[in-house]
Design a protein around this motif. Sequence first.
Motif, PDB file in Angstrom:
ATOM      1  N   ASN A 131       0.798  -1.231   0.000  1.00 25.90           N
ATOM      2  CA  ASN A 131       0.000   0.000   0.000  1.00 25.90           C
ATOM      3  C   ASN A 131       0.829   1.279   0.000  1.00 25.90           C
ATOM      4  O   ASN A 131       0.327   2.351   0.359  1.00 25.90           O
ATOM      5  CB  ASN A 131      -0.988  -0.002   1.177  1.00 25.90           C
TER       6      ASN A 131
ATOM      7  N   SER B 198      -7.203 -12.559   5.736  1.00 27.79           N
ATOM      8  CA  SER B 198      -6.495 -12.212   4.510  1.00 27.79           C
ATOM      9  C   SER B 198      -6.144 -10.730   4.554  1.00 27.79           C
ATOM     10  O   SER B 198      -6.809  -9.949   5.237  1.00 27.79           O
ATOM     11  CB  SER B 198      -7.360 -12.491   3.281  1.00 27.79           C
TER      12      SER B 198
ATOM     13  N   SER C   9     -24.744  -7.866  -2.937  1.00 32.79           N
ATOM     14  CA  SER C   9     -24.133  -8.103  -1.629  1.00 32.79           C
ATOM     15  C   SER C   9     -24.921  -7.429  -0.505  1.00 32.79           C
ATOM     16  O   SER C   9     -24.390  -6.688   0.306  1.00 32.79           O
ATOM     17  CB  SER C   9     -22.678  -7.619  -1.593  1.00 32.79           C
TER      18      SER C   9
ATOM     19  N   ALA D 145      -9.780  -2.683  10.434  1.00 31.45           N
ATOM     20  CA  ALA D 145      -8.706  -3.545  10.933  1.00 31.45           C
ATOM     21  C   ALA D 145      -7.569  -3.567   9.920  1.00 31.45           C
ATOM     22  O   ALA D 145      -7.809  -3.713   8.727  1.00 31.45           O
ATOM     23  CB  ALA D 145      -9.223  -4.970  11.142  1.00 31.45           C
TER      24      ALA D 145
ATOM     25  N   SER E 165      -3.185  -4.772   9.332  1.00 29.09           N
ATOM     26  CA  SER E 165      -2.039  -5.539   9.801  1.00 29.09           C
ATOM     27  C   SER E 165      -0.968  -5.456   8.722  1.00 29.09           C
ATOM     28  O   SER E 165      -1.286  -5.545   7.527  1.00 29.09           O
ATOM     29  CB  SER E 165      -2.465  -6.997  10.026  1.00 29.09           C
TER      30      SER E 165
ATOM     31  N   GLN F 235      -1.615  -3.334   5.766  1.00 26.44           N
ATOM     32  CA  GLN F 235      -2.652  -3.800   4.849  1.00 26.44           C
ATOM     33  C   GLN F 235      -3.999  -3.858   5.556  1.00 26.44           C
ATOM     34  O   GLN F 235      -4.064  -3.901   6.780  1.00 26.44           O
ATOM     35  CB  GLN F 235      -2.286  -5.189   4.304  1.00 26.44           C
ATOM     36  N   VAL F 236      -5.040  -3.857   4.733  1.00 27.56           N
ATOM     37  CA  VAL F 236      -6.387  -3.956   5.276  1.00 27.56           C
ATOM     38  C   VAL F 236      -6.670  -5.422   5.559  1.00 27.56           C
ATOM     39  O   VAL F 236      -6.378  -6.291   4.746  1.00 27.56           O
ATOM     40  CB  VAL F 236      -7.414  -3.396   4.273  1.00 27.56           C
ATOM     41  N   LYS F 237      -7.228  -5.654   6.743  1.00 28.97           N
ATOM     42  CA  LYS F 237      -7.456  -7.023   7.183  1.00 28.97           C
ATOM     43  C   LYS F 237      -8.924  -7.396   6.956  1.00 28.97           C
ATOM     44  O   LYS F 237      -9.828  -6.644   7.310  1.00 28.97           O
ATOM     45  CB  LYS F 237      -7.134  -7.089   8.671  1.00 28.97           C
ATOM     46  N   VAL F 238      -9.138  -8.532   6.337  1.00 23.21           N
ATOM     47  CA  VAL F 238     -10.506  -9.022   6.120  1.00 23.21           C
ATOM     48  C   VAL F 238     -10.579 -10.486   6.547  1.00 23.21           C
ATOM     49  O   VAL F 238      -9.544 -11.138   6.653  1.00 23.21           O
ATOM     50  CB  VAL F 238     -10.932  -8.903   4.631  1.00 23.21           C
ATOM     51  N   PRO F 239     -11.800 -10.963   6.786  1.00 22.08           N
ATOM     52  CA  PRO F 239     -11.911 -12.389   7.096  1.00 22.08           C
ATOM     53  C   PRO F 239     -11.299 -13.208   5.973  1.00 22.08           C
ATOM     54  O   PRO F 239     -11.269 -12.773   4.827  1.00 22.08           O
ATOM     55  CB  PRO F 239     -13.424 -12.637   7.173  1.00 22.08           C
ATOM     56  N   LYS F 240     -10.833 -14.368   6.295  1.00 21.52           N
ATOM     57  CA  LYS F 240     -10.113 -15.207   5.332  1.00 21.52           C
ATOM     58  C   LYS F 240     -10.924 -15.382   4.043  1.00 21.52           C
ATOM     59  O   LYS F 240     -12.089 -15.751   4.069  1.00 21.52           O
ATOM     60  CB  LYS F 240      -9.844 -16.575   5.953  1.00 21.52           C
ATOM     61  N   VAL F 241     -10.261 -15.069   2.937  1.00 23.43           N
ATOM     62  CA  VAL F 241     -10.884 -15.267   1.630  1.00 23.43           C
ATOM     63  C   VAL F 241     -10.601 -16.697   1.199  1.00 23.43           C
ATOM     64  O   VAL F 241      -9.456 -17.119   1.153  1.00 23.43           O
ATOM     65  CB  VAL F 241     -10.304 -14.283   0.601  1.00 23.43           C
ATOM     66  N   LEU F 242     -11.664 -17.447   0.940  1.00 18.81           N
ATOM     67  CA  LEU F 242     -11.482 -18.865   0.600  1.00 18.81           C
ATOM     68  C   LEU F 242     -11.231 -19.027  -0.897  1.00 18.81           C
ATOM     69  O   LEU F 242     -11.701 -18.289  -1.699  1.00 18.81           O
ATOM     70  CB  LEU F 242     -12.712 -19.659   1.036  1.00 18.81           C
TER      71      LEU F 242
END
Lengths: 485, 461, 96
Positions: A44, A148, C17, C84, C86, C89-96
């Motif tokens: 980023n 992720s 969505s 959120a 980390s 980077q932007v943190k998102v729930p695990k992308v499957l």
Amino acid sequence: MTQQLPHPYSQYKMTIGIECHVQLATRTKLFSAADNDAREATPNSKIVPIDFGLPGMLPVLNRRAVELAVKAAKALNADVALESRFDRKHYFYPDLPKGYQISQMYQPIILAGYLDAPLESGETVRVRIHHAHLEEDAGKLTHKDGYSLVDLNRAGTPLIEIVSEPDIHSASAAKAYASELHKLMIYAGVSRGDLYHGNMRFDVNISVAKHEAKALGTRAEVKNLNSFKSVEKAAEYEFKRQVDLLESGGRVVQETRGWDDTKLITISQRSKEDAQDYRYMPDADIPPIRLTSEQVNEIQANVPMLPFEYRNSWKELELDISVIEALLSNQSYAKLVDEIKQTSTNAHARRVAHWFASAIRPEDDVTVQQLSALKPAGFIELADMVEADELSSTAAKEVFSELLVSDHTAREIAEQRNLIQNSDEDEIATIVDAVLSDPASARSIEDIKAGKDKAIGYLVGQIMKLSAGKANPALAQKLLRERLR
Amino acid sequence: MKTITEYLQSGLSATEMVKQALARAKQVADYNSFLSLTEERALKRAAQIDSGEISGKLAGVPFVVKDNMLAFGAPTTAASVMLKDFHAPLQATAVEKLEAEGAICIGKSNLDAFAHGGSTENSAYGVTKNAHDTKRVAGGSSGGSAVITALDVVPFALGTDTGGSIRQPASFNGVVGIKPTYGTVSRYGVVAMASSTDTIGCFTHTAADADVVMGIMAGRDANDMTTLPNFWNEKSNSVKKSLQIGLIKETMGDGIDTEVQAAVYEYAERLKGAGHTVREVSMPTISYSLGMYYVIVPAEISSNLARYDGVRYGYRSQNATSLEELYGQSRDQGFEMENKRRIMIGSFVLSSGFFDAYYQQAQKARALLCSEFDELFASYDLLLSPVSPTPAFAIGQKTNDPIQMYKADIMTVPASLAGLPAVSVPAGVSSTGLPVGAQLIGPQKSDRLLLRLAAQLEKGA
Amino acid sequence: MTKITREDVLHLAKLSSLELTDDEVTAMQDELTEITDYIAMLGGLTTEGVEPKYQVSGLENIYREDEPQTSSVSREDLLALSYATSDDQVKVPKVL
């Protein structure tokens, strides 16, 4: 005894269409002024609010990206659409900051074209281009344990997507197409073509059908291949997988598959049954691009000579196809050889072509360019020296290698290394006579006269020794033979 | 003190003007027209002006920004849960330009969430009340800015107009409202609703003030490809002695409140009295314009609101365990019902199988509408119509009937679809004391002519 | 009149969505039916041979030169807006 049946593979034909994403060689992104070179960047660090999809942010089109697309059209033998527009392709994914990708669905900038991909056999396969369009790349996701991470450095990077017609019918042709496309994009200055950094990514659509079948089979799409070899291997693998499936009574499902580069297999990712509805819509934030034929010509006039133009130019050099393709893998070499052809003799060009072809190591990427440094004069001088018998072919190769990296002239290098050979007939004749009159030579002379021609080697060796390695060996041999006749 | 000139000539310091405006804002808090006050920043800027650090054409003049425009000093919420705590890291070009001339933003005004609506009842933060009758709606979506102007909190307030969102609340609250030619003012930093019709304009008490404010905001912006080269500073002639004005017949018939019609006819008479010619004209395609609008605009909304996904900024559902839930819940909880309704319509008209029949057909119809305007402007300098079929309606009256709510936009959407400038001017008052506006519509870039004509009539009033 | 079914609503909600509540789905079904019925009026216009009008500014060929510019808004400013993060980077729930 049962008669051996033909292998089922031979009863099938594969049909391949390839979509290739080419990253454009711009400094900034397609719609933002963020630095486009994220190769060594931390996550980023190459983003501005547009790339983050902030509320109220609007795209601003990069002029250079449009120009590069116009150049790409020339490389693809395609017409440029004089009016083109951008559309939005909608889907939700964390690497897509606006919830849509700006692309060109309805009025792409590059219309139908074709390219001729050379096969190793010397034949070429013509692959038609359906169209090519400008679009922005998405960001990158990294998958961790339980979550992720989203890095948007790559989001907004300008691409052209080149869509071929399904004109490819073998894995080797698929590879040849990919490789030729790569050369074209680099030669035209459209892309840096850095495959390692994903500058070109191939989506390969493959179906199989029996030779006599009228309709194509159901196709699977192998996505995100980033090397010619993986294009070839994936096509080979898919062909076998699909034929095996059909032969065992199964059916091919229309789906997206991934490529495992270590196991060399494709893996099912997403079935088309839950295919997305992208709800394409014209993007009202971006006024249309309207070009005149004059503008197109002006931009395309700056496209340097393309691979197929070199091939045409070199026909009269009668080079082996492997030499031609080796040369073409480096644009600066190809350019130099052609300059020599234009300014000097075909014989010189041919000689230099062979030097270059043998100098290119297979692991050299075509992106290894030394465009500025190489000048034809030095190589012409070197060729002259060989023609004048001043250098042996071995010595010439040594001078050539040095010439690639040195500021000195060919002659300076040859002199420094003491490589210039003596071709003065009188001087060498004196040495020849001296060797022949040496009693130690008597045995060899007898052998030669008895028909053991190989024995001449010893005599030549002695001449070289006496001349401190400078005697022209061919001349020495000629004079020897005259005397021993 | 109402007009910009009065503020500038008041002899008050910037700090005094700002303090006065802030006090007035607090005094009228019951109208719920403000979502936030940018008190700290406003006073700081006022001090800078008083110390001579900042100067300009509007030095010290307080104004209010509709809360779908990015501005410092308070969150930019778009009246939504989605952007409840969104502190913009940059400001909209329009706000920047006004600040560069010394104007001081004292607060952010209420709107229908994401500007979807015509009553400011769709705000996540409560309804804004009409300046003339607190039981009635302010109109919308720029309801807050209209009421704030009408209540004399500030001499001008910014709004956005996509299908009538400045003109209709201007009409409901008895102030001047201008929706400029599409592309006049940069949309950079404005929460996008419909990219092809979104415009930025303002509310003022006089047409002359609108001219000043628009003149500052207008012009090409490198950050918005759709901005026009500045035509506001082009030397233009004064109002012709006798303008040809067409009164659009289809906007004066059935379903239009008789008091509204009366006010518009009265305005037409005043135009005639000033030496202009007013004749009835017909625009058959106008009856299809709502159909076009409620295809094209929701389509663009569904697209422009896709970025609000709970990922990078804005509201994120706490309960989501998967990415799919994060999207679905954040968007369901972060948007108001009207937002969701329009997103769904937009998804519908763009979805495979319906695109040609709805979206493409609407865009073709829009081309017909534009041609019809062009033909009229070949013979007429400008057009006249009501702004809204009725004066301000009662709060809650239409909230359960979206179609009825949409139909109230019938007069304002045609100019939006064609990108034309249109001004809402106070034309009369209903028997119950509610203001009624008239709408002047001109060809593209005739904005200043519309305002000059409105100014001419203001003098006569 | 196109009747919008519950399945249609759920399909559109998925495309959009939006995790609608049951009540919202029910309400949406009626409203969308009414709205699509209303906008179907456009079918009454003859538009053969008419070019769609996607934009009204009349502008074309608007470009930015290919020169990198730094923004007044930093990565830190942008990431500060995220729920959120980390490793920048932007943190998102695990992308499957």
